[in-house]
Design a protein around this motif. Structure first.
Motif, mmCIF file in Angstrom:
data_model
loop_
_atom_site.group_PDB
_atom_site.id
_atom_site.type_symbol
_atom_site.label_atom_id
_atom_site.label_comp_id
_atom_site.label_asym_id
_atom_site.label_seq_id
_atom_site.Cartn_x
_atom_site.Cartn_y
_atom_site.Cartn_z
ATOM 1 N N PRO A 51 25.127 42.694 36.258
ATOM 2 C CA PRO A 51 24.988 42.284 37.655
ATOM 3 C C PRO A 51 26.167 42.744 38.499
ATOM 4 O O PRO A 51 27.292 42.888 37.997
ATOM 5 N N LYS A 52 25.901 42.992 39.762
ATOM 6 C CA LYS A 52 26.972 43.367 40.681
ATOM 7 C C LYS A 52 27.705 42.116 41.151
ATOM 8 O O LYS A 52 27.117 41.038 41.263
ATOM 9 N N LEU A 53 28.994 42.273 41.414
ATOM 10 C CA LEU A 53 29.820 41.160 41.888
ATOM 11 C C LEU A 53 30.352 41.470 43.280
ATOM 12 O O LEU A 53 30.458 42.631 43.678
ATOM 13 N N PHE A 54 30.690 40.420 44.031
ATOM 14 C CA PHE A 54 31.355 40.628 45.320
ATOM 15 C C PHE A 54 32.402 39.534 45.515
ATOM 16 O O PHE A 54 32.329 38.471 44.904
ATOM 17 N N GLU A 55 33.387 39.807 46.341
ATOM 18 C CA GLU A 55 34.430 38.827 46.636
ATOM 19 C C GLU A 55 33.797 37.768 47.534
ATOM 20 O O GLU A 55 33.502 38.016 48.698
ATOM 21 N N GLY A 56 33.585 36.582 46.965
ATOM 22 C CA GLY A 56 32.794 35.571 47.660
ATOM 23 C C GLY A 56 33.579 34.429 48.250
ATOM 24 O O GLY A 56 32.994 33.398 48.621
ATOM 25 N N PRO B 58 41.529 30.465 46.851
ATOM 26 C CA PRO B 58 41.741 31.510 45.834
ATOM 27 C C PRO B 58 40.648 32.582 45.906
ATOM 28 O O PRO B 58 39.629 32.417 46.588
ATOM 29 N N THR B 59 40.885 33.673 45.173
ATOM 30 C CA THR B 59 39.858 34.712 45.033
ATOM 31 C C THR B 59 38.675 34.136 44.267
ATOM 32 O O THR B 59 38.839 33.328 43.344
ATOM 33 N N LEU B 60 37.468 34.549 44.639
ATOM 34 C CA LEU B 60 36.266 34.033 43.966
ATOM 35 C C LEU B 60 35.236 35.154 43.861
ATOM 36 O O LEU B 60 34.673 35.591 44.869
ATOM 37 N N MET B 61 34.996 35.623 42.642
ATOM 38 C CA MET B 61 33.994 36.662 42.426
ATOM 39 C C MET B 61 32.639 36.007 42.132
ATOM 40 O O MET B 61 32.528 35.177 41.233
ATOM 41 N N LEU B 62 31.634 36.387 42.913
ATOM 42 C CA LEU B 62 30.288 35.834 42.747
ATOM 43 C C LEU B 62 29.296 36.950 42.441
ATOM 44 O O LEU B 62 29.536 38.123 42.764
ATOM 45 N N ARG B 63 28.181 36.554 41.854
ATOM 46 C CA ARG B 63 27.134 37.516 41.509
ATOM 47 C C ARG B 63 26.283 37.833 42.731
ATOM 48 O O ARG B 63 25.917 36.936 43.496
#
Length: 599
Positions: free
Chosen positions: A399-404, A498-503
């Motif tokens: 899956p692709k991730l983005f900075e969420g 904080p940084t949060l990587m989401l799908r």
């Protein structure tokens, strides 16, 4: 390893060598030692107690939780020439007297019994005069208060252990996390040095998890690959079970329903049809399945979120017990999370149990939302590990991730500014700036978060909120209304940012054009396909004549080997894995004749 154990493995079961730790366990128990055996479903746990029971003097006593499982095991053993029987409430007085006469005469290798039956004073007194080779407690996770299939009667088995203190005892399971394992060892007084942990990996099973968009359409697409094969579809409610079974019947599938609210006779009839059939789909609640020994279940689908990773692992583990490739599919959504959370909070369990159940649900949501290898997440829960497997959906299509972080801040702020009482759909509408009567009436078209989320579509926002719930940044109201509120972790997140990587949510799957063969079907070469099908038909004919499940004659895996090897004599057929002496005597001529016709 004793020559006797190897001889039994070959002559009774038709195999030349033990797998994995089987040899060590068998030797350990034959020597008179206790053993705790944790081995994945299909890994050969049964051999670990069956062979020592045959080798050691006396009769092996096997505690098993279900009558259907006992009957299945006994039928398979008798087909292989082993003297086995089950003691249960279904026996007539004459059958019971005959069975006890055989037990006292030493005419049995293995006796299967339910814990409730075994604990009866009259049964224990009769067993006092019987030489026991071992006591094997199957599905041993049932005795743990932390196990997902806790059975109070299993907790009382320590009385049996004490009564037969000099008899080697075994506890066997495929599903036990660390707290459950510790409790089993302690309760049955089995030493750590007598524990054999063979791991949890089922490499032949492919894991796939999808967001629930249109469960019927998703299930229909999934099933297209399995024409002529058996599988299980798990549902959360009795109503969903019956409706799904009826819908599948309307599509032409041989589908049956199974749940605890059905009449006992109807449940047993449906289970019998599933066990004896080769293309039957069982649509069931979790009331169905523990100990199901059918090896040719080619798929397991969950159209609702299961209760825990343990439940998911055990339920998916009913696929591919014969080692052939098998598939799983789990569908889940926001409503599933809310419903499972409500089940926990509304239960009458003590607070400690509720905390444990919340942790189990969090772990399951972590599995569902992971961007990494699902098998790694699944195995790590049980303290096991593997390299990225290449045989799950996230390995096949990462899956692709983005900075969420910004999206999460917007969502949390919107939840706060609308009063922390509205559900997912409403929050998404506010974020997207949807103009409707309810939003206008409540004045939420005038708050700062109205329309601030138009960079994402509805589907993406629903995925973001679902992940925030899984990450415990958002809580779901458990009174049944499904309102969202900011969890303590969410308040910390808003403060710390904080940084949060989401799908990124995967797009809806397009309908398949040409339907590919299932992986198990692909195990048969084109050159062997016609012979394999002819061997299956012969197996079905013999099974119907004897009123037994086809797989107790031969597993599909053995038929595939027969189709590939094409033996022309009894001696050649004896070399095919899974063909023991009793089956060779009983079925060799019939199957050799089929092979000769396709020479």
């Amino acid at each position: 390893m004793t020559a006797t154990a190897l001889e039994i493995l070959k002559t009774v079961y038709g195999y030349d060598a033990f797998r994995g730790p089987q040899a060590h366990i068998v030797e350990h128990v034959i020597a008179g030692n206790n053993a705790f055996v944790l081995m994945p479903t299909g890994g050969g746990k049964s051999l670990c107690y069956q062979i020592p029971a045959i080798v050691r003097p006396g009769m092996g006593l096997v505690v098993s939780p279900l009558l259907a499982l006992m009957a299945d095991q006994v039928t398979a053993l008798r087909q292989a020439g082993v003297r086995a029987a089950a003691l249960n409430s279904d026996l007539s007085p004459d059958e019971r007297r005959t069975l006890w006469r055989d037990i006292r005469a030493g005419a049995l290798d293995l006796l299967y019994v339910a814990p409730e039956t075994l604990l009866r004073p009259d049964v224990l007194e009769l067993l006092d005069g019987v030489k026991l080779s071992l006591i094997a407690i199957d599905e041993a996770h049932c005795l743990s208060q932390w196990g997902h299939d806790f059975r109070p009667s299993y907790r009382q088995l320590d009385a049996v252990v004490a009564r037969f203190a000099g008899t080697p005892r075994m506890a066997l399971t495929a599903t036990a996390d660390e707290p459950t394992r510790v409790e089993i060892l302690s309760h049955l007084t089995i030493a750590d040095t007598d524990a054999f942990i063979a791991g949890f990996d089922r490499p032949n099973i492919r894991y796939a998890i999808e967001v629930k968009d249109n469960p019927r359409a998703q299930l229909r697409e999934f099933l297209k690959r399995y024409e002529g094969e058996s599988g299980i579809v798990y549902c959360l409610s009795k109503r969903r079970t019956e409706e799904t079974a009826a819908w599948l019947q309307g599509l032409g599938y041989d589908a049956l329903a199974y749940h605890a609210g059905m009449d006992k006779a109807a449940r047993e009839a449906n289970q019998m049809r599933f066990q004896h059939g080769e293309a039957v789909i069982m649509v069931a609640t979790v009331a169905f399945g523990m100990g199901i020994d059918k090896p040719d279940v080619r798929f397991v689908a969950h159209i609702d979120l299961p209760g825990s990773i343990e439940a998911y692992y055990q339920e998916t583990g009913r696929a591919g017990r014969d080692g052939l490739p098998s598939d799983t599919l789990m569908l889940y959504g926001y409503e599933d999370i809310a419903l499972r959370s409500r089940f926990i909070e509304e239960s009458e369990a003590p607070d400690q149990r509720k905390r444990m159940e919340r942790q189990k649900l969090d772990a399951l949501l972590g599995l569902a939302e992971t961007a990494g290898c699902r098998r790694q997440v699944l195995l790590s829960y049980f303290g096991d590990h593997c390299e990225p497997c290449g045989n799950c959906d996230t390995c096949a299509e990462p899956p692709k991730l983005f900075e969420g972080a910004i999206a999460a801040q917007k969502a949390l702020s919107c939840i706060y500014r609308t009063g922390e009482r509205f559900g997912q759909a409403y929050i998404v509408d506010v974020l997207l700036g949807v103009e409707n009567e309810r939003i206008a009436q409540l004045g939420h078209d005038r708050i700062s978060t109205f329309g601030i989320g138009t960079e994402h579509d509805n589907r993406t926002w629903r995925a973001i909120l679902r992940q925030l719930i899984a990450l415990r940044l958002v809580d779901v109201d458990l009174t049944g209304h499904g309102g969202l509120s900011i969890a303590p972790g969410g308040r910390d997140f808003l403060r710390d940012k904080p940084t949060l990587m989401l799908r990124v949510p995967a797009p809806p799957r397009a309908k398949r054009g040409k339907v590919a063969r299932s992986a198990a079907q692909s195990a048969v070469t084109d050159a062997d396909h016609d012979l394999f099908q002819a061997l299956r038909r012969k197996r079905t004919d013999i099974a119907r004549q004897q009123n037994v499940p086809p797989y107790v004659i031969f597993h599909d895996k053995t038929l595939i080997e027969l189709a590939a090897a094409r033996p022309g004599s009894r001696a050649e057929m004896a070399n095919v894995p899974g063909v023991g002496e009793a089956k060779l005597d009983r079925y060799g001529p019939a199957f050799l004749a089929v092979i000769a016709e396709h020479a």
